[in-house]
Design a protein around this motif. Structure first.
Motif, PDB file in Angstrom:
ATOM      1  N   GLN A  24       0.810  -1.214   0.000  1.00 52.10           N
ATOM      2  CA  GLN A  24       0.000   0.000   0.000  1.00 52.10           C
ATOM      3  C   GLN A  24       0.847   1.269   0.000  1.00 52.10           C
ATOM      4  OE1 GLN A  24      -0.047  -2.427   2.273  1.00 52.10           O
ATOM      5  NE2 GLN A  24      -0.350  -1.682   4.356  1.00 52.10           N
ATOM      6  N   LEU A  33       0.296   3.820  -3.482  1.00 53.72           N
ATOM      7  CA  LEU A  33      -0.941   3.206  -3.945  1.00 53.72           C
ATOM      8  C   LEU A  33      -2.129   3.662  -3.111  1.00 53.72           C
ATOM      9  CD1 LEU A  33       0.107  -0.522  -4.575  1.00 53.72           C
ATOM     10  CD2 LEU A  33       0.097   1.392  -6.187  1.00 53.72           C
ATOM     11  N   HIS A  36      -3.739   7.033  -4.043  1.00 56.35           N
ATOM     12  CA  HIS A  36      -4.537   7.097  -5.272  1.00 56.35           C
ATOM     13  C   HIS A  36      -6.019   6.968  -4.940  1.00 56.35           C
ATOM     14  CE1 HIS A  36      -1.557   6.992  -8.616  1.00 56.35           C
ATOM     15  NE2 HIS A  36      -0.776   6.503  -7.663  1.00 56.35           N
ATOM     16  N   PRO A 111      -5.506   1.017  -6.903  1.00 59.99           N
ATOM     17  CA  PRO A 111      -5.371   2.444  -7.222  1.00 59.99           C
ATOM     18  C   PRO A 111      -6.141   2.874  -8.464  1.00 59.99           C
ATOM     19  CG  PRO A 111      -3.445   1.266  -7.987  1.00 59.99           C
ATOM     20  CD  PRO A 111      -4.276   0.267  -7.222  1.00 59.99           C
TER      21      PRO A 111
END
Length: 243
Positions: A24, A33, A36, A111
């Motif tokens: 992550q 990620l 996002h 994401p």
């Protein structure tokens, strides 16, 4: 009127990514990620709040990860499993939301989510329905293997879907389902709701909303997101030219 809240379990490490850094926090197009997905939800007026559930003493979490975020909070109540992290998060926010409010549980490692998909999910269900998840109909033939990796069965793909997130359910009902069936280790929120006797609705997702699990997935998702951005920009230019 019921409100919409987002819960992002982010307490796992993702061993299959073969990375020292939890997936992550890996970067894609210059940002983690996790960020996002957060940015997409932050920009939606329909979303009242966003809660990220991280592990206690998460060494990778930095407050700067949420710079310029106004609806997002972090809670260090992550559990041993995804289901435990979601349940702990639901309990932690219970005092600030209503039991009938909608919870959108989203994977930190997806994401490619966008507002179109989120609105499609929200608009697909009425107040009388139990909830829904984004998903994709399976396109490939499925094979079941034996212990020696030899094909033992071909599984018909008709009516089979690949689950994605967000998965959207009422706070009270989801908390009850996960509390009841936590020890059975549901792999997603929908499964816990199914065990309670409910039938969540399937809403068409998108390939770019795939979950990053293996190292090569970063390259694939990056390409899919870039392709979607190019398509959006092209459509915008086309619309401008028709004015």
């Amino acid at each position: 009127m019921a409100k919409y809240h987002v819960l992002i379990p982010s307490a796992g490490h993702g061993a299959r990514m073969q990375s020292e850094t939890p997936k992550q926090y890996l970067t894609l197009n210059g940002k983690p990620l996790l960020r996002h997905a957060v940015d997409v939800f932050e920009d939606m007026p329909e979303i009242a709040s966003i809660t990220i559930v991280i592990a206690d003493k998460d060494a990778y979490w930095k407050p700067a990860l949420l710079n310029d975020c106004h609806k997002t909070r972090v809670m260090s109540v992550g559990g041993e499993t995804r289901a435990a992290s979601v349940l702990n998060g639901l309990k932690a926010i219970a005092a600030s939301i209503e039991a009938d409010d909608w919870i959108l549980v989203h994977d930190a490692a997806r994401p490619g989510i966008d507002q179109v998909l989120i609105n499609r999910l929200i608009n697909a269900i009425s107040d009388k329905e139990v909830g829904a998840i984004l998903a994709l109909p399976l396109a490939d033939t499925l094979k079941r293997s034996d212990a020696d990796a030899l094909i033992s069965e071909t599984i018909p793909r008709e009516k089979l879907w690949q689950a994605q997130t967000p998965q959207m359910f009422r706070h009270g009902q989801l908390k009850q389902a996960l509390t009841t069936y936590l020890q059975r280790h549901p792999t997603d929120e929908a499964q816990a709701m199914e065990w309670m006797g409910h039938q969540p609705k399937l809403v068409l997702g998108d390939l770019k909303n795939m979950k990053i699990t293996y190292p090569q997935d970063l390259t694939v998702v990056t390409a899919l997101i870039q392709a979607a951005q190019i398509e959006t920009a092209t459509l915008s230019l086309s619309d401008t030219g028709n004015l």
